[in-house]
Design a protein around this motif. Structure first.
Motif, PDB file in Angstrom:
ATOM      1  N   SER A 298      70.639 -43.293  34.774  1.00 44.11           N
ATOM      2  CA  SER A 298      71.365 -43.723  33.574  1.00 44.11           C
ATOM      3  C   SER A 298      70.998 -45.163  33.199  1.00 44.11           C
ATOM      4  O   SER A 298      71.158 -45.557  32.051  1.00 44.11           O
ATOM      5  N   HIS A 299      70.497 -45.932  34.158  1.00 43.23           N
ATOM      6  CA  HIS A 299      70.039 -47.286  33.860  1.00 43.23           C
ATOM      7  C   HIS A 299      68.537 -47.331  33.593  1.00 43.23           C
ATOM      8  O   HIS A 299      67.960 -48.419  33.467  1.00 43.23           O
ATOM      9  N   GLY A 300      67.921 -46.177  33.552  1.00 46.89           N
ATOM     10  CA  GLY A 300      66.489 -46.122  33.255  1.00 46.89           C
ATOM     11  C   GLY A 300      65.608 -46.602  34.405  1.00 46.89           C
ATOM     12  O   GLY A 300      64.438 -46.900  34.211  1.00 46.89           O
ATOM     13  N   LEU A 301      66.170 -46.690  35.614  1.00 49.60           N
ATOM     14  CA  LEU A 301      65.387 -47.185  36.756  1.00 49.60           C
ATOM     15  C   LEU A 301      64.566 -46.071  37.391  1.00 49.60           C
ATOM     16  O   LEU A 301      63.582 -46.325  38.083  1.00 49.60           O
ATOM     17  N   ILE A 302      64.983 -44.842  37.198  1.00 49.64           N
ATOM     18  CA  ILE A 302      64.194 -43.680  37.596  1.00 49.64           C
ATOM     19  C   ILE A 302      64.285 -42.676  36.445  1.00 49.64           C
ATOM     20  O   ILE A 302      65.042 -42.887  35.495  1.00 49.64           O
ATOM     21  N   ASN A 303      63.553 -41.602  36.568  1.00 51.12           N
ATOM     22  CA  ASN A 303      63.509 -40.619  35.491  1.00 51.12           C
ATOM     23  C   ASN A 303      64.036 -39.275  35.978  1.00 51.12           C
ATOM     24  O   ASN A 303      63.675 -38.806  37.046  1.00 51.12           O
ATOM     25  N   ARG A 304      64.945 -38.700  35.196  1.00 49.19           N
ATOM     26  CA  ARG A 304      65.388 -37.338  35.457  1.00 49.19           C
ATOM     27  C   ARG A 304      64.447 -36.434  34.675  1.00 49.19           C
ATOM     28  O   ARG A 304      64.336 -36.544  33.462  1.00 49.19           O
ATOM     29  N   VAL A 305      63.724 -35.596  35.399  1.00 50.41           N
ATOM     30  CA  VAL A 305      62.738 -34.737  34.740  1.00 50.41           C
ATOM     31  C   VAL A 305      63.468 -33.589  34.055  1.00 50.41           C
ATOM     32  O   VAL A 305      64.284 -32.911  34.672  1.00 50.41           O
ATOM     33  N   GLU A 306      63.181 -33.407  32.789  1.00 49.11           N
ATOM     34  CA  GLU A 306      63.812 -32.320  32.048  1.00 49.11           C
ATOM     35  C   GLU A 306      63.139 -31.007  32.413  1.00 49.11           C
ATOM     36  O   GLU A 306      61.965 -30.810  32.170  1.00 49.11           O
ATOM     37  N   THR A 307      63.880 -30.124  33.030  1.00 50.98           N
ATOM     38  CA  THR A 307      63.344 -28.815  33.375  1.00 50.98           C
ATOM     39  C   THR A 307      64.287 -27.762  32.803  1.00 50.98           C
ATOM     40  O   THR A 307      65.386 -28.065  32.385  1.00 50.98           O
ATOM     41  N   ALA A 308      63.826 -26.517  32.816  1.00 49.17           N
ATOM     42  CA  ALA A 308      64.675 -25.455  32.294  1.00 49.17           C
ATOM     43  C   ALA A 308      65.660 -24.984  33.355  1.00 49.17           C
ATOM     44  O   ALA A 308      66.570 -24.218  33.087  1.00 49.17           O
ATOM     45  N   GLU A 309      65.488 -25.460  34.581  1.00 50.22           N
ATOM     46  CA  GLU A 309      66.379 -25.036  35.670  1.00 50.22           C
ATOM     47  C   GLU A 309      67.629 -25.907  35.678  1.00 50.22           C
ATOM     48  O   GLU A 309      67.646 -26.974  35.086  1.00 50.22           O
ATOM     49  N   ASN A 310      68.648 -25.463  36.403  1.00 54.08           N
ATOM     50  CA  ASN A 310      69.834 -26.307  36.425  1.00 54.08           C
ATOM     51  C   ASN A 310      69.842 -27.340  37.550  1.00 54.08           C
ATOM     52  O   ASN A 310      70.710 -28.186  37.590  1.00 54.08           O
ATOM     53  N   LEU A 311      68.843 -27.299  38.426  1.00 60.32           N
ATOM     54  CA  LEU A 311      68.748 -28.329  39.458  1.00 60.32           C
ATOM     55  C   LEU A 311      67.993 -29.530  38.893  1.00 60.32           C
ATOM     56  O   LEU A 311      66.887 -29.382  38.396  1.00 60.32           O
ATOM     57  N   SER A 312      68.606 -30.710  38.977  1.00 62.13           N
ATOM     58  CA  SER A 312      67.944 -31.905  38.466  1.00 62.13           C
ATOM     59  C   SER A 312      66.843 -32.352  39.415  1.00 62.13           C
ATOM     60  O   SER A 312      67.013 -32.363  40.618  1.00 62.13           O
ATOM     61  N   ARG A 313      65.737 -32.740  38.838  1.00 62.21           N
ATOM     62  CA  ARG A 313      64.612 -33.256  39.621  1.00 62.21           C
ATOM     63  C   ARG A 313      64.371 -34.694  39.166  1.00 62.21           C
ATOM     64  O   ARG A 313      64.560 -35.018  37.999  1.00 62.21           O
ATOM     65  N   PHE A 314      63.971 -35.541  40.098  1.00 62.03           N
ATOM     66  CA  PHE A 314      63.857 -36.962  39.794  1.00 62.03           C
ATOM     67  C   PHE A 314      62.497 -37.509  40.171  1.00 62.03           C
ATOM     68  O   PHE A 314      61.794 -36.951  41.012  1.00 62.03           O
ATOM     69  N   GLU A 315      62.154 -38.657  39.556  1.00 54.26           N
ATOM     70  CA  GLU A 315      60.913 -39.334  39.909  1.00 54.26           C
ATOM     71  C   GLU A 315      61.000 -40.797  39.523  1.00 54.26           C
ATOM     72  O   GLU A 315      61.804 -41.180  38.673  1.00 54.26           O
TER      73      GLU A 315
END
Ligand code: ZN
Ligand code: ZN
Length: 143
Positions: A70-87
């Motif tokens: 939410s602070h833009g320090l990492i990225n939540r990858v937008e996927t079609a699944e409901n599990l959030s993936r990060f990078e």
């Protein structure tokens, strides 16, 4: 200085700027995500961190990831699944997502910013970033 250390120092600075406390757990979660190249879920990070941080819960990891995203320090990858993936995004890139093995692969498209956006997109409002996500079946899964 190692590249990882440089990124960790930059992360600390960014946290301070964002008014986020720098905790040992936060640093370890960020370090683990920095070294990952598979866009992990909170669960995947939990398994990797358990050895170093035996008392850490998935919930803490998930909350930390959400705060950092939410602070833009990492990225939540937008996927079609409901599990959030990060990078950790060191440079802007796009994603190829396999709907069979759920592997997420980065790709670059340097020409993209030069392409004109369709009229609907231009008239919609102010655009900050354009990210492409391509879904399909990877070569390994097609075999
Ligand atoms: Zn696949
Ligand atoms: Zn990526």
């Amino acid at each position: 200085m190692e590249l990882t250390d440089k990124h960790l120092i930059a992360f600390e600075t960014a946290c301070k700027k964002a008014g986020l406390k720098i905790t040992h757990q936060r640093m370890e979660i960020y370090r683990e995500l920095l070294m990952a190249d598979d866009h992990p879920t909170a669960e995947m990070l939990h398994q990797r961190l358990r050895g170093r941080l035996p008392s850490i819960s998935i919930d803490t990891i998930y909350r930390t990831l959400t705060t950092l995203a939410s602070h833009g320090l990492i990225n939540r990858v937008e996927t079609a699944e409901n599990l959030s993936r990060f990078e950790v995004t060191l440079s802007p890139h796009h994603h190829l997502i396999c709907s069979s093995c759920h592997t997420i692969v980065d790709f670059n498209w340097p020409q993209l910013p030069e392409l004109p956006l369709p009229r609907e997109a231009q008239e919609w409002g102010k655009i900050n970033t354009t990210t492409i996500v391509i879904y399909g079946t990877c070569a390994a899964c097609q075999k």
